[in-house]
Design a protein around this motif. Structure first.
Motif, PDB file in Angstrom:
ATOM      1  N   TYR A  92      82.261 109.188  86.768  1.00  0.00           N
ATOM      2  CA  TYR A  92      80.958 109.807  86.996  1.00  0.00           C
ATOM      3  C   TYR A  92      80.054 109.366  85.850  1.00  0.00           C
ATOM      4  N   ARG A 130      81.397 108.937  82.322  1.00  0.00           N
ATOM      5  CA  ARG A 130      82.637 109.718  82.137  1.00  0.00           C
ATOM      6  C   ARG A 130      83.723 109.214  83.090  1.00  0.00           C
ATOM      7  N   SER A 147      91.673 122.600  81.677  1.00  0.00           N
ATOM      8  CA  SER A 147      90.360 122.641  82.315  1.00  0.00           C
ATOM      9  C   SER A 147      89.594 121.347  82.029  1.00  0.00           C
ATOM     10  N   GLY A 148      89.014 120.784  83.075  1.00  0.00           N
ATOM     11  CA  GLY A 148      88.186 119.584  82.922  1.00  0.00           C
ATOM     12  C   GLY A 148      88.959 118.280  82.945  1.00  0.00           C
ATOM     13  N   CYS A 149      90.273 118.340  83.159  1.00  0.00           N
ATOM     14  CA  CYS A 149      91.068 117.098  83.103  1.00  0.00           C
ATOM     15  C   CYS A 149      90.972 116.289  84.402  1.00  0.00           C
ATOM     16  N   LYS A 204      91.547 117.775  87.815  1.00  0.00           N
ATOM     17  CA  LYS A 204      92.402 118.275  88.899  1.00  0.00           C
ATOM     18  C   LYS A 204      91.637 118.388  90.219  1.00  0.00           C
ATOM     19  N   THR A 205      90.464 119.043  90.156  1.00  0.00           N
ATOM     20  CA  THR A 205      89.672 119.211  91.386  1.00  0.00           C
ATOM     21  C   THR A 205      89.230 117.850  91.911  1.00  0.00           C
ATOM     22  N   THR A 206      88.857 116.975  91.005  1.00  0.00           N
ATOM     23  CA  THR A 206      88.435 115.628  91.409  1.00  0.00           C
ATOM     24  C   THR A 206      89.570 114.933  92.160  1.00  0.00           C
ATOM     25  N   GLN A 208      88.364 126.613  94.930  1.00  0.00           N
ATOM     26  CA  GLN A 208      88.438 127.559  93.808  1.00  0.00           C
ATOM     27  C   GLN A 208      87.685 128.850  94.142  1.00  0.00           C
ATOM     28  N   HIS A 237      95.967 125.477  86.226  1.00  0.00           N
ATOM     29  CA  HIS A 237      96.252 125.304  84.798  1.00  0.00           C
ATOM     30  C   HIS A 237      97.261 126.364  84.359  1.00  0.00           C
TER      31      HIS A 237
END
Ligand SMILES: Nc1ncnc2c1ncn2[C@@H]1O[C@H](COP(=O)(O)OP(=O)(O)OP(=O)(O)O)[C@@H](O)[C@H]1O
Ligand SMILES: [Mg+2]
Length: 230
Positions: A15, A18, A40-42, A44-46, A75, A180
């Protein structure tokens, strides 16, 4: 491996400046519960959105059987506010399914009493349970779940995790769940993957059957997961 596979090869997702996922390789078996664990932010959702086909990779390939029936639980509950709890769950049922099934799903997530209430009348945890019931009602071969129990209190969460584990063992439905929460991963996962720095950094396979967090096997597994995540 027992089910059809989804194969991700050399996947990157960027992105702007990033890089969230980098050269990631992963095969997913639709006959087991795979848990993707990470901070968080690693990403996973992506990763889950890529598997669902809701995002395109920046590079790499993803093979998914064309006729695979996928269900996704997000989520947040994403219920329709103008429909009751029962009506929201009914939306998940495939065409031709017995509407009586809704009572079974309501009961499983303990919402029988709240069946005729609207989402604004439900607590956050109740909304999340209705969303879980709607996803389960879809009869999907593979259910993708993004931190489905995050809004629940400890006891409701523990009970639903066990219910989902039992159901998965009986029906052999495939689940890919991201979280997580290490305990959740240990209760639900057959295969536990740690996502770190854009890749699957390590993997742990657990024995089939019921799960007890206090068993020596799971205590050892928890130690190694916490060490890997540190
Ligand atoms: N559509 C987007 N546009 C730009 N950046 C994004 C987008 N989606 C995700 N990101 C970035 O990608 C990174 C990973 O996000 P992602 O939502 O996949 O993390 P996560 O592991 O699911 O985190 P959490 O556990 O907090 O839900 C974050 O830095 C996020 O800001
Ligand atoms: Mg997320």
């Amino acid at each position: 491996m027992s089910g059809t596979e989804i194969v991700l090869h050399d996947i990157s997702k960027i992105y702007g400046s990033r890089t969230v996922l980098q050269d990631l390789d992963l095969s997913l078996d639709t006959g087991e519960c795979t848990v993707i664990l990470g901070k968080s932010g690693c990403g996973k959702t992506t990763l889950l959105r890529l598997v669902a086909g809701l995002e395109e990779p920046s590079s790499g390939t993803l093979e998914r059987p064309k006729d695979l029936k996928l269900g996704m639980m997000f989520q947040e509950a994403r219920l329709f506010p103008w429909l009751t709890c029962r009506q929201n769950i009914a939306l998940g049922l495939p065409k031709g399914a017995d509407p009586g099934e809704i009572d079974h799903w309501l009961q499983l997530v303990q919402l029988t009493e709240a069946a005729d209430q609207y989402p604004h009348q439900l607590s956050g945890g109740m909304q999340q349970r209705a969303s879980l019931a709607r996803t389960l009602a879809m009869h999907s071969e593979l259910i993708l779940m993004d931190e489905p129990f995050a809004a629940l209190d400890y006891f409701t969460r523990a009970q639903l995790q066990q219910e989902l584990r039992n159901m998965q063992q009986q029906l052999k439905r495939g689940i890919v769940l991201v979280t997580h929460n290490v305990d959740e991963a240990l209760i639900l996962g057959d295969r536990l993957l740690i996502l770190q720095q854009g890749k699957i950094a390590s993997e742990l396979q657990l024995a089939p059957g019921p799960r007890d967090l206090l068993s020596p096997e799971l205590i050892t597994a928890k130690r190694s997961l916490l060490a890997a995540l540190a």
